[in-house]
Design a protein around this motif. Sequence first.
Motif, short mmCIF file in Angstrom:
data_model
loop_
_atom_site.label_atom_id
_atom_site.label_comp_id
_atom_site.label_asym_id
_atom_site.label_seq_id
_atom_site.Cartn_x
_atom_site.Cartn_y
_atom_site.Cartn_z
N GLN A 139 0.46 -1.28 -0.28
CA GLN A 139 -0.44 -0.28 -0.43
C GLN A 139 1.30 1.19 0.26
OE1 GLN A 139 -3.53 -0.22 0.03
NE2 GLN A 139 -3.83 -1.72 0.45
N MET A 140 0.37 2.68 -0.74
CA MET A 140 1.37 3.60 -0.79
C MET A 140 0.03 4.57 -1.46
SD MET A 140 3.46 2.67 -4.07
CE MET A 140 4.51 1.41 -3.25
N ASN A 141 0.57 6.02 -0.81
CA ASN A 141 0.32 6.91 -1.03
C ASN A 141 0.92 7.53 -2.77
OD1 ASN A 141 -1.79 7.16 1.10
ND2 ASN A 141 0.43 7.61 2.64
N ILE A 142 0.71 7.92 -3.35
CA ILE A 142 0.65 8.60 -4.77
C ILE A 142 0.10 9.88 -4.74
CG2 ILE A 142 0.75 8.56 -7.12
CD1 ILE A 142 1.04 5.07 -6.85
N GLN A 143 1.23 10.72 -5.34
CA GLN A 143 0.92 11.88 -5.68
C GLN A 143 0.74 12.17 -6.92
OE1 GLN A 143 1.48 16.19 -3.27
NE2 GLN A 143 2.91 16.22 -5.40
N LYS A 144 -0.80 13.08 -7.55
CA LYS A 144 -0.54 12.88 -9.00
C LYS A 144 -1.57 14.64 -9.56
CE LYS A 144 -4.74 10.40 -9.32
NZ LYS A 144 -5.61 9.20 -9.77
N GLU A 145 -1.75 14.52 -10.63
CA GLU A 145 -2.51 15.48 -11.16
C GLU A 145 -3.85 15.36 -11.39
OE1 GLU A 145 -1.76 18.52 -10.77
OE2 GLU A 145 0.62 19.05 -10.49
N VAL A 146 -5.03 15.71 -10.63
CA VAL A 146 -6.42 15.76 -11.56
C VAL A 146 -7.28 16.96 -11.70
CG1 VAL A 146 -6.30 13.65 -9.76
CG2 VAL A 146 -7.14 16.01 -9.02
N LEU A 147 -8.42 17.13 -12.78
CA LEU A 147 -9.03 17.97 -12.68
C LEU A 147 -9.36 18.52 -12.10
CD1 LEU A 147 -10.84 16.22 -16.51
CD2 LEU A 147 -8.83 17.83 -16.18
N CYS A 148 -9.82 19.59 -12.00
CA CYS A 148 -9.67 21.15 -10.80
C CYS A 148 -11.47 20.74 -10.61
CB CYS A 148 -9.97 21.89 -11.06
SG CYS A 148 -10.03 23.62 -10.18
N GLY A 149 -11.83 21.06 -9.68
CA GLY A 149 -13.06 20.72 -9.38
C GLY A 149 -13.81 21.32 -9.42
N VAL A 150 -13.44 22.37 -8.71
CA VAL A 150 -14.16 24.38 -9.35
C VAL A 150 -13.92 24.46 -10.70
CG1 VAL A 150 -14.30 26.74 -8.92
CG2 VAL A 150 -13.00 25.25 -7.55
N CYS A 151 -13.03 24.69 -11.68
CA CYS A 151 -12.76 25.25 -13.03
C CYS A 151 -13.14 23.69 -13.83
CB CYS A 151 -12.47 25.50 -13.74
SG CYS A 151 -10.47 24.56 -13.67
N LYS A 152 -13.97 23.11 -13.56
CA LYS A 152 -14.32 21.29 -13.76
C LYS A 152 -13.24 20.81 -15.67
CE LYS A 152 -17.77 20.97 -11.98
NZ LYS A 152 -17.88 19.62 -10.50
N GLY A 153 -11.47 21.50 -15.31
CA GLY A 153 -10.69 21.31 -15.56
C GLY A 153 -10.20 22.57 -17.16
N SER A 154 -10.70 23.73 -16.81
CA SER A 154 -11.38 24.40 -18.38
C SER A 154 -10.05 25.50 -17.18
CB SER A 154 -12.37 25.33 -18.23
OG SER A 154 -12.79 26.10 -16.77
N GLY A 155 -10.18 25.34 -16.35
CA GLY A 155 -8.32 26.30 -15.79
C GLY A 155 -9.39 28.18 -15.75
N ALA A 156 -10.47 28.08 -16.20
CA ALA A 156 -11.28 29.82 -16.27
C ALA A 156 -12.21 29.63 -15.14
CB ALA A 156 -11.93 29.73 -17.87
N ARG A 157 -11.90 31.03 -15.41
CA ARG A 157 -12.70 31.89 -14.08
C ARG A 157 -14.75 32.21 -14.37
NH1 ARG A 157 -11.71 37.12 -9.90
NH2 ARG A 157 -13.68 37.14 -8.97
N GLY A 158 -15.66 30.96 -14.01
CA GLY A 158 -17.20 31.47 -14.46
C GLY A 158 -17.37 31.02 -15.98
N SER A 159 -17.40 31.98 -16.97
CA SER A 159 -17.69 31.58 -17.95
C SER A 159 -16.35 32.58 -19.36
CB SER A 159 -18.26 32.24 -18.82
OG SER A 159 -19.05 33.63 -18.18
N ALA A 160 -15.34 32.52 -19.53
CA ALA A 160 -14.54 33.18 -19.20
C ALA A 160 -14.13 32.41 -20.04
CB ALA A 160 -13.07 33.94 -18.60
N LYS A 161 -13.01 32.37 -21.11
CA LYS A 161 -12.36 32.24 -22.37
C LYS A 161 -11.63 32.31 -22.64
CE LYS A 161 -16.85 30.15 -23.31
NZ LYS A 161 -16.80 28.88 -23.50
N PRO A 162 -10.57 31.55 -23.13
CA PRO A 162 -8.75 31.85 -23.80
C PRO A 162 -8.92 32.25 -24.90
CG PRO A 162 -9.50 29.59 -24.28
CD PRO A 162 -10.76 29.94 -23.63
N LYS A 163 -7.58 33.44 -24.83
CA LYS A 163 -7.72 34.18 -25.86
C LYS A 163 -6.30 33.55 -26.56
CE LYS A 163 -10.21 37.31 -25.08
NZ LYS A 163 -11.48 37.00 -25.49
N GLN A 164 -5.79 34.23 -28.11
CA GLN A 164 -5.12 33.53 -28.99
C GLN A 164 -3.46 33.75 -28.16
OE1 GLN A 164 -4.97 33.11 -33.02
NE2 GLN A 164 -3.05 34.83 -33.19
N CYS A 165 -2.32 32.93 -27.99
CA CYS A 165 -1.69 32.79 -27.44
C CYS A 165 -0.15 33.90 -28.49
CB CYS A 165 -0.91 31.41 -27.45
SG CYS A 165 0.88 31.33 -26.82
#
Length: 437
Positions: A139-165
């Motif tokens: 049995q061991m503890n593993i640290q990993k990346e999971v989708l953010c529970g607040v933005c559901k993996g969009s990375g955005a705040r509310g309905s904000a949309k990303p812009k072209q890099c």
Amino acid sequence: MPVETELYELLGVSVEAGEAEIKKAYRKKAMQHHPDKNIDDPDAGQKFQEIAAAYEILTDPQSRAAYDRGGMAGLNGGPGGGPGGMDAADLFAQFFEGSGMFFDFAGGPGMGRRKGKGEDSVIPYDVTLEDLYNGKTVQMNIQKEVLCGVCKGSGARGSAKPKQCSKCEGKGWAFVQTAISPNHYGTSRAPCSDCKGTGEKLREKDRCKKCKGEKTVKEKSRQEIQIEKGMTDRQRIVLAGAGDQEPGVPPGDVIFILKAAPHESFERSGNDLLMHVTITLSEALLGFSRILVTHLDGRGVHVSSPPGKIIKPDDSIVLRGEGMPIYKRSDTKGDLYVLFEVEMPDQQWLRSVDTAALASLLPPKRSNPEPAPEIVDEVKYEEIDIEDVRGRSYPAGADFFDSAGFQFGDGGDGDDWEDDDEDEDEDGHGEPECRPQ
């Protein structure tokens, strides 16, 4: 005849080509498509990677055999696949570890970033020979990346949309220069460092407060791995889907690679074991009946020598069915080989006995050869440890010390040295420096 020939065609060789012909074709193709010579061609770097990948597969006997039997699907663990059903991208990861190259085998070799699955996490795990013999649950503890529970993996705040890099202008990649030699640079494409290859970015004020726009957060999870009886050094234990998460693709796997430590009493070779047992001179001459082995599961193994049997130094016996459990068939085991070493009495014992009486019991001493040589030189009796001699750089043959000790397992196979001239062609030129490392 191979079921697919694309890799052979990529190098411009026939399916019957030998290793030397494949090496020569690779050198020619690699020079022709090197990114440094094709700066204006944005696909030159990808073509160069395809050529290098084809070369690595076709010069490795196991991967070439798997490809010939089942094509790219064979490398991917399909019909006719390679050992253990190794994933083709994992195979390439072994060849190009740390190079940042990605391959997709859904449509053939070298089609860009691996699709349909997140990246795998590879974790070395130390085990003992007892673990591999008896099996073990960890049995061991593993640290990993999971989708953010607040933005559901969009990375955005509310309905904000990303812009072209702005750095890569939405392409997701940029040209980079890499030093190949002190005065030699190559140009290739790499994921944009600003947008991490996505082609778009969120403004600071539009980012999710929890993940800071990264779309994922770190989370610890408890995982269980099962080390099964008979597993081997460097064997993989795969936890499917337990790897880091990223938006839009299923998570990768967590792969544990077993690293077996040397054992102080046993040596392993496949499903067999070897151990050295020291017996006294009395046991060698008059026989023995005792526990010779304390096994890896704690059992004592009692062995008796046949009456009237004289055991000489380096004699060996086999104990059938006392070796390692066979993987996935743990009720069946390999064999245990026992190599005898005879312990000679010390000087104190010799001084305590009647040497004349002892001489009358022992076989007679050897006499000088007849006729004697015309010239006989007296030399000094000097003791030395043969291991010291083994460590010196004498130009002796490979079998020089064969009579000095029993060889078992992987020793003496010649894999610990390389011929510096092995990769030279008939013109005396080695492989080009541009081959990925």
